[in-house]
Design an enzyme around this catalytic site. Structure first.
Site, mmCIF file in Angstrom:
data_model
loop_
_atom_site.group_PDB
_atom_site.id
_atom_site.type_symbol
_atom_site.label_atom_id
_atom_site.label_comp_id
_atom_site.label_asym_id
_atom_site.label_seq_id
_atom_site.Cartn_x
_atom_site.Cartn_y
_atom_site.Cartn_z
ATOM 1 N N LYS A 33 47.038 61.803 12.217
ATOM 2 C CA LYS A 33 47.351 62.174 13.607
ATOM 3 C C LYS A 33 46.309 63.165 14.136
ATOM 4 C CE LYS A 33 50.550 65.736 11.957
ATOM 5 N NZ LYS A 33 51.939 65.996 11.540
ATOM 6 N N ARG A 128 63.844 69.051 14.322
ATOM 7 C CA ARG A 128 62.678 68.760 15.151
ATOM 8 C C ARG A 128 62.713 67.296 15.585
ATOM 9 N NH1 ARG A 128 56.417 69.308 13.129
ATOM 10 N NH2 ARG A 128 57.059 67.489 11.941
ATOM 11 N N TYR A 242 31.685 91.908 25.620
ATOM 12 C CA TYR A 242 32.701 92.182 26.645
ATOM 13 C C TYR A 242 33.625 93.322 26.229
ATOM 14 C CZ TYR A 242 31.814 87.814 29.230
ATOM 15 O OH TYR A 242 31.272 86.816 29.982
ATOM 16 N N MET A 290 33.023 82.883 25.229
ATOM 17 C CA MET A 290 33.256 81.439 25.340
ATOM 18 C C MET A 290 32.239 80.634 24.521
ATOM 19 S SD MET A 290 33.417 79.080 28.757
ATOM 20 C CE MET A 290 34.694 80.057 29.530
HETATM 21 C C1 LIG Z 1 52.042 66.265 10.175
HETATM 22 C C2 LIG Z 1 53.100 65.610 9.366
HETATM 23 C C3 LIG Z 1 52.848 65.272 8.024
HETATM 24 C C4 LIG Z 1 51.642 65.768 7.277
HETATM 25 O O1 LIG Z 1 51.854 67.117 6.977
HETATM 26 P P1 LIG Z 1 50.816 68.022 6.180
HETATM 27 O O2 LIG Z 1 51.503 69.314 6.025
HETATM 28 O O3 LIG Z 1 49.610 68.114 7.056
HETATM 29 O O4 LIG Z 1 50.514 67.342 4.904
HETATM 30 C C5 LIG Z 1 53.796 64.514 7.363
HETATM 31 N N1 LIG Z 1 54.953 64.137 7.976
HETATM 32 C C6 LIG Z 1 55.233 64.481 9.249
HETATM 33 C C7 LIG Z 1 56.522 64.055 9.858
HETATM 34 C C8 LIG Z 1 54.328 65.240 9.984
HETATM 35 O O5 LIG Z 1 54.613 65.591 11.245
#
Ligand SMILES: *Cc1c(COP(=O)(O)O)cnc(C)c1O
Length: 345
Positions: A33, A128, A242, A290
């Site tokens: 992802k 979640r 800055y 930046m």
């Molecule tokens: C992002 C995610 C993973 C991978 O998690 P890591 O901690 O990066 O290995 C696996 N399952 C779900 C549902 C996730 O959202």
């Protein structure tokens, strides 16, 4: 050229997947992802497939569609957000497997794409994504009759092996799934490291593949080298950057390097952070801008033409500590303004 160079070691990526797969009881998937945690799905996903990954996970259907173009037919692509309004064509055309999160999603899926594969995501306590136990009881027999590809849940505290939440979620997941025929998955990187009880039929590592904690034995995948644009001498009492937040207390040599918070270098880490010039550690001075950062190069025998921000001396989790965040955020923040090169393919 004032472009910082981001190098992604695909050999290390492959080695990390292989090492996690060697720890896993069942199949080992790969989570790609957010464009493979910012490192580039186009380059990373084929390497993971060649290493042996057959099941890939993305967050949203659009990522799945792109991943299908990258990987071609064959590998299974699962979508954590499930089947959302507007996803039908992508799911059908790219042959994606949505992880169904609710009864509403289940209805949308069976009405929109009857017979199309799906998986189930259960909530085992993180609150979640996924069906709650009561929702699952209501749907369970109907869903299982259609042979879901995977029944999964996700751990909230797997990076803390001693946290009581791990065993609690394991028990909740088992309560909801013991005795079913469908393959099951609970652990991501952290869950893989918790041991075989947490593996079930598939592990789903993400961050460990890309060299991040909690996979302490990961090979580093990312390095970031930043060119020096200019150096100058400053006298005691002079300030840098800055807000005048750093004042020289002795005659100092300051190098200005070509990277900043627009490149995903967290401004919050400013006063705690270092870079490396060869084998010498050099402090970051004052605020991160930046596009620019000031670095103390006083006393270096030779002025460097570039410095290392991420590499063998300090990894993404070191930067994360300085910024009060996690390696995941450092990785996924890496900007678009780098000269990206891939090695070790
Ligand atoms: C992002 C995610 C993973 C991978 O998690 P890591 O901690 O990066 O290995 C696996 N399952 C779900 C549902 C996730 O959202």
């Amino acid at each position: 050229m004032a472009m910082a160079r981001l190098t992604i070691d695909l050999g290390a990526l492959r080695a990390n997947w292989t090492a996690l797969a060697a720890l896993s009881e069942g199949e080992t998937g790969a989570v790609v992802k957010a464009d493979a945690y910012g490192l580039g799905a186009e380059k990373c996903a084929p390497v993971l497939a060649a290493a042996g990954a057959r099941t890939f996970f993305v967050a949203i259907a659009e990522e799945g569609l792109r991943l299908r173009r990258i990987l071609g037919p064959g590998p299974e692509i699962c979508v954590f957000s499930g089947h959302m309004p507007g996803d039908r064509d992508a799911i059908r055309d790219a042959d994606l497997v949505p992880m169904i999160n609710s009864i509403d999603q289940m209805l949308m899926h069976v009405e929109g794409l009857p017979g199309h594969p799906f998986g189930i995501q259960l909530d085992s306590g993180m609150n979640r994504l996924g069906m709650e136990p009561a929702e699952w009881s209501a749907l369970r027999d109907i869903a299982l009759a259609q042979n879901p590809r995977l029944v999964m849940s996700h751990l909230a505290c797997a990076d803390e092996p001693d946290h009581a939440m791990n065993a609690r979620q394991l028990a909740a997941f088992r309560d909801m799934t013991d005795g079913i025929d469908a393959p099951r998955s609970l652990g991501a990187t952290g869950g893989t490291l918790l041991g075989p009880e947490y593996h079930f039929d598939m592990t789903r590592p993400g961050v460990g593949l890309y060299g991040g904690l909690p996979f302490v034995d990961a090979q580093p995948v990312v390095s970031l080298d930043i060119p020096v644009i200019q150096t100058r001498d400053v006298l005691p009492g002079e300030t840098v950057g800055y807000g005048n937040t750093w004042t020289a207390s002795a005659p100092s040599r300051v190098a200005t390097i070509a990277g900043g918070y627009a490149d995903g270098i967290h401004r919050a880490m400013g006063s705690a952070a270092y870079v490396w010039a060869g084998e010498t550690r050099c402090k970051i001075l004052g605020r991160i801008s930046m596009d620019l950062i000031a670095v103390d190069v006083t006393g270096l025998p030779e002025l460097p033409d570039h410095v290392e921000l991420i590499g063998l001396h300090q990894g993404v989790d070191t930067l994360a500590d300085w910024a009060g965040t996690i390696g995941y955020e450092v990785l996924t923040s890496l900007g678009a303004r780098y000269d990206r090169s891939y090695t070790g393919a």
